[in-house]
Design a protein around this motif. Structure first.
Motif, PDB file in Angstrom:
ATOM      1  N   VAL A 140      -0.624  -5.502 -28.695  1.00  0.00           N
ATOM      2  CA  VAL A 140      -0.485  -6.823 -28.772  1.00  0.00           C
ATOM      3  C   VAL A 140       0.784  -7.495 -27.566  1.00  0.00           C
ATOM      4  CG1 VAL A 140      -0.494  -8.914 -30.936  1.00  0.00           C
ATOM      5  CG2 VAL A 140      -0.710  -6.322 -31.142  1.00  0.00           C
ATOM      6  N   ALA A 141       1.823  -7.498 -27.588  1.00  0.00           N
ATOM      7  CA  ALA A 141       2.431  -8.555 -26.350  1.00  0.00           C
ATOM      8  C   ALA A 141       2.641  -8.032 -25.322  1.00  0.00           C
ATOM      9  CB  ALA A 141       3.818  -8.381 -26.827  1.00  0.00           C
ATOM     10  N   GLN A 142       1.574  -7.263 -24.694  1.00  0.00           N
ATOM     11  CA  GLN A 142       0.854  -7.104 -23.103  1.00  0.00           C
ATOM     12  C   GLN A 142       1.804  -7.741 -21.821  1.00  0.00           C
ATOM     13  OE1 GLN A 142      -2.735  -6.130 -22.777  1.00  0.00           O
ATOM     14  NE2 GLN A 142      -1.967  -4.852 -24.353  1.00  0.00           N
ATOM     15  N   LEU A 143       2.896  -7.196 -22.349  1.00  0.00           N
ATOM     16  CA  LEU A 143       3.761  -7.582 -21.654  1.00  0.00           C
ATOM     17  C   LEU A 143       3.418  -7.285 -19.955  1.00  0.00           C
ATOM     18  CD1 LEU A 143       6.856  -6.825 -23.330  1.00  0.00           C
ATOM     19  CD2 LEU A 143       5.948  -8.984 -23.707  1.00  0.00           C
ATOM     20  N   ASP A 144       4.048  -8.426 -18.821  1.00  0.00           N
ATOM     21  CA  ASP A 144       3.282  -7.452 -17.706  1.00  0.00           C
ATOM     22  C   ASP A 144       4.992  -6.625 -17.076  1.00  0.00           C
ATOM     23  OD1 ASP A 144       1.879 -10.079 -17.483  1.00  0.00           O
ATOM     24  OD2 ASP A 144       3.748 -11.112 -18.725  1.00  0.00           O
ATOM     25  N   ARG A 145       6.209  -6.584 -17.060  1.00  0.00           N
ATOM     26  CA  ARG A 145       7.021  -5.567 -16.554  1.00  0.00           C
ATOM     27  C   ARG A 145       8.026  -5.143 -17.951  1.00  0.00           C
ATOM     28  NH1 ARG A 145       4.784  -4.688 -11.829  1.00  0.00           N
ATOM     29  NH2 ARG A 145       5.207  -6.792 -10.509  1.00  0.00           N
TER      30      ARG A 145
ATOM     31  N   ASP B 114      11.049  -4.763 -10.360  1.00  0.00           N
ATOM     32  CA  ASP B 114      10.094  -5.435 -10.683  1.00  0.00           C
ATOM     33  C   ASP B 114       9.480  -4.729  -9.341  1.00  0.00           C
ATOM     34  OD1 ASP B 114      10.009  -5.816 -13.133  1.00  0.00           O
ATOM     35  OD2 ASP B 114      10.139  -8.492 -12.301  1.00  0.00           O
ATOM     36  N   GLY B 115       7.871  -5.041  -8.874  1.00  0.00           N
ATOM     37  CA  GLY B 115       6.952  -4.733  -8.411  1.00  0.00           C
ATOM     38  C   GLY B 115       6.993  -5.192  -6.787  1.00  0.00           C
TER      39      GLY B 115
ATOM     40  N   GLY C 256      -1.898  -1.408  -7.814  1.00  0.00           N
ATOM     41  CA  GLY C 256      -2.120   0.740  -8.833  1.00  0.00           C
ATOM     42  C   GLY C 256      -1.740  -0.539  -9.841  1.00  0.00           C
ATOM     43  N   ASP C 257      -0.431   0.298 -10.409  1.00  0.00           N
ATOM     44  CA  ASP C 257       0.224   0.693 -11.889  1.00  0.00           C
ATOM     45  C   ASP C 257       1.292  -0.835 -11.697  1.00  0.00           C
ATOM     46  OD1 ASP C 257      -1.714   2.815 -12.552  1.00  0.00           O
ATOM     47  OD2 ASP C 257      -0.106   4.274 -12.776  1.00  0.00           O
ATOM     48  N   TYR C 258       2.000  -0.504 -10.792  1.00  0.00           N
ATOM     49  CA  TYR C 258       2.951  -1.877 -10.043  1.00  0.00           C
ATOM     50  C   TYR C 258       3.437  -2.681  -9.162  1.00  0.00           C
ATOM     51  CZ  TYR C 258       4.660   1.402 -14.549  1.00  0.00           C
ATOM     52  OH  TYR C 258       4.012   2.006 -15.415  1.00  0.00           O
ATOM     53  N   ASP C 259       1.862  -2.078  -8.080  1.00  0.00           N
ATOM     54  CA  ASP C 259       2.438  -2.622  -7.070  1.00  0.00           C
ATOM     55  C   ASP C 259       0.718  -2.988  -6.712  1.00  0.00           C
ATOM     56  OD1 ASP C 259       5.286  -1.749  -7.255  1.00  0.00           O
ATOM     57  OD2 ASP C 259       4.595   0.178  -5.716  1.00  0.00           O
ATOM     58  N   LEU C 260       1.365  -4.224  -5.429  1.00  0.00           N
ATOM     59  CA  LEU C 260       0.213  -4.676  -4.694  1.00  0.00           C
ATOM     60  C   LEU C 260      -0.026  -4.937  -3.361  1.00  0.00           C
ATOM     61  CD1 LEU C 260       0.137  -7.690  -7.348  1.00  0.00           C
ATOM     62  CD2 LEU C 260      -1.469  -6.543  -7.070  1.00  0.00           C
ATOM     63  N   TRP C 261      -1.067  -4.771  -2.735  1.00  0.00           N
ATOM     64  CA  TRP C 261      -2.089  -4.526  -1.382  1.00  0.00           C
ATOM     65  C   TRP C 261      -2.516  -5.903  -1.178  1.00  0.00           C
ATOM     66  CZ3 TRP C 261      -0.929  -0.355  -4.845  1.00  0.00           C
ATOM     67  CH2 TRP C 261      -0.308   0.595  -4.139  1.00  0.00           C
ATOM     68  N   GLY C 262      -2.132  -6.873   0.262  1.00  0.00           N
ATOM     69  CA  GLY C 262      -3.602  -7.501   0.261  1.00  0.00           C
ATOM     70  C   GLY C 262      -2.269  -7.667   1.901  1.00  0.00           C
ATOM     71  N   LYS C 263      -3.298  -9.285   2.916  1.00  0.00           N
ATOM     72  CA  LYS C 263      -3.323  -9.684   3.553  1.00  0.00           C
ATOM     73  C   LYS C 263      -2.758 -11.065   3.357  1.00  0.00           C
ATOM     74  CE  LYS C 263      -8.355 -10.012   4.759  1.00  0.00           C
ATOM     75  NZ  LYS C 263      -8.616  -9.225   5.953  1.00  0.00           N
TER      76      LYS C 263
ATOM     77  N   SER D 275       5.636 -11.756  -5.029  1.00  0.00           N
ATOM     78  CA  SER D 275       5.398 -12.691  -5.973  1.00  0.00           C
ATOM     79  C   SER D 275       6.026 -12.911  -6.986  1.00  0.00           C
ATOM     80  CB  SER D 275       3.627 -12.227  -6.642  1.00  0.00           C
ATOM     81  OG  SER D 275       4.109 -10.814  -7.505  1.00  0.00           O
ATOM     82  N   HIS D 276       5.966 -14.189  -7.383  1.00  0.00           N
ATOM     83  CA  HIS D 276       5.987 -14.887  -8.459  1.00  0.00           C
ATOM     84  C   HIS D 276       6.689 -13.723  -9.882  1.00  0.00           C
ATOM     85  CE1 HIS D 276       4.515 -19.106  -7.562  1.00  0.00           C
ATOM     86  NE2 HIS D 276       5.680 -18.844  -7.065  1.00  0.00           N
ATOM     87  N   ALA D 277       5.643 -12.776  -9.943  1.00  0.00           N
ATOM     88  CA  ALA D 277       6.136 -12.003 -11.034  1.00  0.00           C
ATOM     89  C   ALA D 277       7.132 -10.825 -10.296  1.00  0.00           C
ATOM     90  CB  ALA D 277       4.573 -11.184 -11.470  1.00  0.00           C
ATOM     91  N   ASP D 278       7.534 -10.415  -9.446  1.00  0.00           N
ATOM     92  CA  ASP D 278       8.176  -9.438  -8.804  1.00  0.00           C
ATOM     93  C   ASP D 278       9.872 -10.059  -8.633  1.00  0.00           C
ATOM     94  OD1 ASP D 278       5.626  -8.009  -9.126  1.00  0.00           O
ATOM     95  OD2 ASP D 278       5.087  -9.114  -7.203  1.00  0.00           O
ATOM     96  N   ALA D 279      11.059  -9.438  -9.551  1.00  0.00           N
ATOM     97  CA  ALA D 279      11.985  -9.246 -10.193  1.00  0.00           C
ATOM     98  C   ALA D 279      12.973  -8.955  -8.236  1.00  0.00           C
ATOM     99  CB  ALA D 279      12.994  -9.918 -10.429  1.00  0.00           C
TER     100      ALA D 279
END
Length: 441
Positions: A324-329, A406-407, A431-438, A398-402
């Protein structure tokens, strides 16, 4: 600095709060003319800042003390495990001095006693940065706003180690924060044992910063920090009702939309046994209300599985809470007894194999939640702060990563980037915890 300078080796174990303690001790030592070295052989004395929160951390601290003694022989012990001085001395009677957490002056005095500083030390030659010695990268720093805790969670012995809540004055906190920003820090990570309780022990006493009054409570602190123009990330935030007041600052882009809130469990019965200050039903309603105000909010939390008396029904309730909570990290720990904790006397010890099974089931569900959330970020452009340069690839957050917990965001750029720079990154893969980009302009 002369060749005859007194040399101190320093080992810092444990959480970010202990890291800040280490920074303060190191700053004092550098101000007194000591050279800080990173090998046992170069050091005239070694200081070990210990952790004693759980048995595994205690074991690591004791092992590290033993290693320092074997490699150097002249060791001063401080930190959380220092409150158990008799046990440390019974195992290692050759220890020079043992002090507890936050005893900065006592540690420095011990170094002076066993390794006198060089004579005629000139503080204008051995300059210390205005922000003090930092153990984090130059672009981010922890900002500790209080010591101690007034809670009596049954699995925790922190109050017996670090004492009751003692908040710093608001002008003292803001003075440090402003100095860090002036020194080039781009991200402030606010920490305490209980960040939400800031100021309650000093009756939210109003202080003054930059010639204006600032109230010493969570909202006053966050409003002032938001004016510094850097990323501000909040850790160890208990979900009290007054936390609701800072969510609009996140929605307005003044604070990072990020809350590290240690919920610990989803079963009201287990939470009661843990003596936690918030009920699971209230927490779910509060999370929903926060996200209604700030849809971009990232929530990180920690949980314990296998707490004494946790039944299969309790664990199912926890999994339901997670869905229910759908927590991000999320971090999850298998319950481990801590000497001196009240939980040790609770009935219903959960077998190790059951704890292991529950941990795997919990993490499998959370991995799916995390992967789905990150997949929704593919195609979006996110602000990313650069932490490391690895050849032609950059690693940031990102903002979502300490940092450290975190990721990560792995990115490529046609421009040369430097650690601490903040760039816009279009996300191409998750991925499950990380992101890729440019990077994009």
């Amino acid at each position: 600095m002369t060749e005859s300078a007194a040399k101190v080796g320093f080992i810092s174990l444990g959480c970010p709060k202990a890291l800040v303690d280490s920074e303060r001790i190191l700053t004092r030592l550098r101000q007194d003319g000591y050279t800080i070295v990173n090998t046992y052989t170069d050091a005239d004395v070694v200081v070990v800042n210990t952790c004693g929160f759980i048995d595994s951390a205690k074991a690591e601290s004791l092992e590290t003390i033993g290693e320092a003694l074997a490699e150097n022989g002249r060791v001063i012990v401080t930190g959380c495990l220092g409150v158990q001085a008799e046990e440390i001395r019974s195992r290692y009677p050759q220890i020079l001095t043992v002090t507890g957490p936050q005893q900065y002056a006592e540690v420095v005095d011990a170094v002076h006693q066993h390794l006198p500083p060089i004579k005629n030390h000139d503080p204008f030659v051995d300059l210390v940065p205005p922000q003090g010695i930092k153990l984090t990268p130059a672009h981010y720093s922890y900002l500790k706003i209080s010591e101690g805790c007034n809670h009596h969670c049954s699995f925790c012995i922190i109050p017996s180690m670090r004492g009751r809540l003692v908040s710093r004055s608001i002008d003292d906190v803001m003075g440090e924060a402003e100095g860090l920003v002036q020194a080039g820090v781009k991200e402030l990570l606010v920490i305490a044992q209980d960040t939400s309780a800031y100021g309650s022990d000093i009756r939210y006493q109003t202080g003054f910063w930059q010639g204006r009054p600032v109230k010493a409570d969570l909202l006053g602190l966050c409003t002032a920090l938001a004016s510094l123009g850097v990323w501000v990330r909040l850790h160890y935030v208990y979900p009290y009702p007054h936390v609701d007041k800072i969510i609009p600052l996140m929605a307005e882009g003044k604070l990072l939309p990020y809350l590290d809130a240690p919920f610990q469990h989803g079963s009201p019965r287990v939470l009661k046994q843990m003596r936690r200050p918030a009920a699971a039903e209230d927490t779910l309603a509060r999370i929903a209300a926060w996200r209604a105000i700030c849809p971009e909010l990232t929530i990180r939390s920690t949980f314990i599985v296998g707490f004494p008396g946790e039944t299969e029904a309790d664990f199912d309730t926890l999994l339901g809470f997670l869905q229910v909570a759908q927590l991000d990290r999320v971090g999850c720990f298998q319950y481990s007894p801590v000497a001196g904790a009240a939980a040790n006397d609770l009935p219903g010890t959960v077998p190790a194999e059951i704890k292991e099974q529950r941990w795997h089931r919990f993490m499998q569900i959370q991995a799916g939640i995390s992967a789905a959330k990150l997949q929704h970020k593919v195609g979006r452009t996110l602000p990313v702060i650069i932490d490391k340069v690895n050849g032609t690839e950059y690693i940031g957050r990102s903002h979502a990563d300490a940092p450290e917990i975190d990721g990560l965001v792995y990115l490529k750029s046609r421009r040369v980037l430097q650690p601490g720079g903040i760039v816009n990154v279009k996300i191409s893969r998750a991925g499950d915890y990380d992101l890729w980009g440019k990077t994009v302009r």
